[in-house]
Design an enzyme around this catalytic site. Structure first.
Site, PDB file in Angstrom:
ATOM      1  N   ASP A 117      16.036  -7.122  -6.636  1.00  0.00           N
ATOM      2  CA  ASP A 117      15.209  -7.251  -5.426  1.00  0.00           C
ATOM      3  C   ASP A 117      15.662  -8.499  -4.686  1.00  0.00           C
ATOM      4  OD1 ASP A 117      11.990  -6.075  -4.925  1.00  0.00           O
ATOM      5  OD2 ASP A 117      12.787  -7.697  -3.681  1.00  0.00           O
ATOM      6  N   GLY A 143       9.376  -8.175  -1.226  1.00  0.00           N
ATOM      7  CA  GLY A 143       8.731  -8.156  -2.542  1.00  0.00           C
ATOM      8  C   GLY A 143       8.263  -9.547  -2.951  1.00  0.00           C
ATOM      9  N   PHE A 196      13.824   1.960  -5.016  1.00  0.00           N
ATOM     10  CA  PHE A 196      12.682   1.765  -4.113  1.00  0.00           C
ATOM     11  C   PHE A 196      13.041   0.852  -2.937  1.00  0.00           C
ATOM     12  CE2 PHE A 196      10.788   2.632  -8.258  1.00  0.00           C
ATOM     13  CZ  PHE A 196       9.750   3.485  -7.966  1.00  0.00           C
ATOM     14  N   TYR A 219      13.688   5.825  10.303  1.00  0.00           N
ATOM     15  CA  TYR A 219      13.337   5.612   8.895  1.00  0.00           C
ATOM     16  C   TYR A 219      13.490   6.925   8.105  1.00  0.00           C
ATOM     17  CZ  TYR A 219      10.341   5.372   4.802  1.00  0.00           C
ATOM     18  OH  TYR A 219       9.857   5.483   3.520  1.00  0.00           O
ATOM     19  N   PHE A 253       3.856  10.880   0.419  1.00  0.00           N
ATOM     20  CA  PHE A 253       2.990  10.861   1.594  1.00  0.00           C
ATOM     21  C   PHE A 253       2.474   9.403   1.691  1.00  0.00           C
ATOM     22  CE2 PHE A 253       3.123  15.076   3.453  1.00  0.00           C
ATOM     23  CZ  PHE A 253       4.103  15.600   2.625  1.00  0.00           C
ATOM     24  N   LEU A 278      -2.758   0.781   7.220  1.00  0.00           N
ATOM     25  CA  LEU A 278      -4.170   0.958   7.565  1.00  0.00           C
ATOM     26  C   LEU A 278      -5.129   0.387   6.515  1.00  0.00           C
ATOM     27  CD1 LEU A 278      -6.247   2.172   9.498  1.00  0.00           C
ATOM     28  CD2 LEU A 278      -6.087   4.309   8.193  1.00  0.00           C
ATOM     29  N   ARG A 301      -3.815  11.749   7.481  1.00  0.00           N
ATOM     30  CA  ARG A 301      -2.779  11.458   6.486  1.00  0.00           C
ATOM     31  C   ARG A 301      -3.283  11.816   5.088  1.00  0.00           C
ATOM     32  NH1 ARG A 301      -0.402  11.356  10.310  1.00  0.00           N
ATOM     33  NH2 ARG A 301       1.002   9.833  11.235  1.00  0.00           N
ATOM     34  N   ARG A 355       1.005   4.993  18.252  1.00  0.00           N
ATOM     35  CA  ARG A 355       2.170   4.261  17.739  1.00  0.00           C
ATOM     36  C   ARG A 355       3.351   5.236  17.727  1.00  0.00           C
ATOM     37  NH1 ARG A 355       1.705   1.945  11.659  1.00  0.00           N
ATOM     38  NH2 ARG A 355       1.856   4.159  11.199  1.00  0.00           N
TER      39      ARG A 355
HETATM   40  N1  UDP Z   1      -3.069   3.106  11.729  1.00  0.00           N
HETATM   41  C1  UDP Z   1      -4.007   2.656  12.668  1.00  0.00           C
HETATM   42  N2  UDP Z   1      -4.168   1.312  12.796  1.00  0.00           N
HETATM   43  C2  UDP Z   1      -3.480   0.383  12.079  1.00  0.00           C
HETATM   44  C3  UDP Z   1      -2.539   0.855  11.130  1.00  0.00           C
HETATM   45  C4  UDP Z   1      -2.352   2.222  10.988  1.00  0.00           C
HETATM   46  O1  UDP Z   1      -4.651   3.455  13.330  1.00  0.00           O
HETATM   47  O2  UDP Z   1      -3.669  -0.832  12.276  1.00  0.00           O
HETATM   48  C5  UDP Z   1      -2.882   4.557  11.557  1.00  0.00           C
HETATM   49  C6  UDP Z   1      -1.447   5.024  11.786  1.00  0.00           C
HETATM   50  O3  UDP Z   1      -1.247   5.360  13.130  1.00  0.00           O
HETATM   51  C7  UDP Z   1      -1.376   6.239  10.864  1.00  0.00           C
HETATM   52  C8  UDP Z   1      -2.339   5.902   9.732  1.00  0.00           C
HETATM   53  O4  UDP Z   1      -3.175   4.861  10.212  1.00  0.00           O
HETATM   54  O5  UDP Z   1      -1.857   7.392  11.514  1.00  0.00           O
HETATM   55  C9  UDP Z   1      -1.641   5.418   8.484  1.00  0.00           C
HETATM   56  O6  UDP Z   1      -0.707   4.425   8.873  1.00  0.00           O
HETATM   57  P1  UDP Z   1       0.037   3.480   7.862  1.00  0.00           P
HETATM   58  O7  UDP Z   1       0.806   2.486   8.671  1.00  0.00           O
HETATM   59  O8  UDP Z   1      -0.943   2.948   6.855  1.00  0.00           O
HETATM   60  O9  UDP Z   1       1.008   4.446   7.069  1.00  0.00           O
HETATM   61  P2  UDP Z   1       2.192   5.416   7.619  1.00  0.00           P
HETATM   62  O10 UDP Z   1       1.505   6.698   8.000  1.00  0.00           O
HETATM   63  O11 UDP Z   1       2.860   4.741   8.744  1.00  0.00           O
HETATM   64  O12 UDP Z   1       3.067   5.572   6.428  1.00  0.00           O
END
Ligand code: UDP
Length: 325
Positions: free
Chosen positions: A31, A36, A73, A141, A169, A188, A219, A278
């Site tokens: 790493d 990390g 990872f 990504y 996921f 989130l 999600r 986003r």
């Molecule tokens: N999200 C949000 N506000 C935040 C961060 C994330 O509304 O401050 C939403 C984001 O648009 C997605 C979901 O939460 O629909 C999960 O996002 P996260 O970044 O946790 O994981 P990702 O889906 O990008 O892997």
């Protein structure tokens, strides 16, 4: 067995290391500690701090430690960032993976597990998404992971290198010792829990005009321990053949539902502001893990959003400053 874990100081990698050590395996972590944390690495694992850009450093690890298998990872993992800085992904992620694979090929290492992603499925025709779904990466990504996935059948054909591609996921939750600690934090659940801890004023919801029941993105949140366990099972299953699995809970939760769950569990009002979408975010991503259930008997032990957020909440309360605290 001896397992080399790249990114073993990161969120998911460190939990995989924890489980490998509990299973009695010997673990070397590679790493660069840019994302990390040294403290996240299990004390019984050997930590090598090096860059995957550095082929010589990888070769040294291969000759010194002679791993039987590699779990990869280490990666840049942000969909949004990859839309701003595509070469970090299409360049660095891919080149680092290539360096690792080439070194494995040259040192006779024939077992490889790739952390892949649900971002391969930007235009799903069926929900939940299974392994037969058409691959349309949703961002640089996702594309970087797909590029690595596509190399693997060739390396199997030419070198007999068996692989597992595990498409995660939304990884979430924590073990008592290891949790989510990014800087800056953009995910989130840790953001919402940061509000509950009084470290942030509010959470901003990225878009409320999606074609979903409450207008916010849906999600499939999967506990980091369940993800890690899938790696252990997949590694054993490589003895028979290569594997491709989607890893989710099979149930989706909207951004609003996640915030509501955190409000209930923490007793905090968690103010939420409305923001714009986003880039790179699809409306709904829910995975089907039927295949790994059927073939390897894997089942998520954390099968509700409550249990997942609760485990994260315990960790964040215990380590309010993350690994620095
Ligand atoms: N999200 C949000 N506000 C935040 C961060 C994330 O509304 O401050 C939403 C984001 O648009 C997605 C979901 O939460 O629909 C999960 O996002 P996260 O970044 O946790 O994981 P990702 O889906 O990008 O892997």
């Amino acid at each position: 067995m001896k397992i080399l874990v790249t990114g073993g100081a990161g969120y998911i990698g460190s939990v995989a290391v924890e489980q490998l050590i509990s299973a009695g395996e010997s673990v070397v972590v590679l790493d660069n500690l840019c994302q990390g944390h040294r403290q996240a690495v299990h004390p019984q694992a050997t930590l090598v701090v090096a860059e995957l850009e550095n082929r010589q450093a990888i070769d040294e690890v291969m000759t010194t430690h002679r791993p039987d298998a590699v779990m990869h990872f280490a990666s840049h993992t942000l969909v949004g960032e990859s839309m701003q800085q595509p070469f970090r992904y299409l360049g660095t992620n891919v080149v680092n993976g290539l360096n690792l694979l080439q070194s494995m090929a040259e040192h006779g290492v024939r077992r490889f597990i790739l952390s892949s992603t649900a971002n391969l499925f930007d235009q799903p025709e069926r929900m939940p998404i299974d392994e037969t779904e058409r691959i349309v990466p949703g961002s640089p990504y996702g594309e970087s992971k797909y590029m690595l996935e596509r190399l693997l059948p060739w390396l199997e054909k030419i070198y007999g290198m068996r692989y597992a591609m595990l498409r995660y996921f939304n990884a979430a939750g924590a073990t008592p010792e290891r949790g989510e600690d990014h800087n800056p934090e953009l995910h989130l659940i840790p953001i919402v829990l940061g509000v509950a801890l009084g470290q942030r004023e509010s959470v901003t919801i990225f878009g409320e005009d999606y074609p979903t029941p409450d207008g916010t993105c849906v999600r499939d949140y999967i506990h980091v321990s369940d993800l890690a366990r899938a790696h252990i099972l997949a590694l054993a299953a490589l003895e028979k053949e290569s594997r491709v699995y989607n890893l989710g809970n099979g149930r989706g939760y909207s951004v609003r539902q996640v915030i509501e769950t955190a409000r209930r569990l923490t007793g905090h009002a968690i103010p939420a502001l409305m923001g714009s979408r986003r880039a790179g975010d699809p409306a709904v991503l829910v995975g089907s893990s039927r295949k790994i259930e059927r073939e390897l008997g894997w089942r998520p032990q954390f099968d509700s959003i409550e249990s997942i957020v609760e485990s994260a909440w315990r960790w964040h309360q215990r380590f309010p400053k993350g690994y620095q605290g």
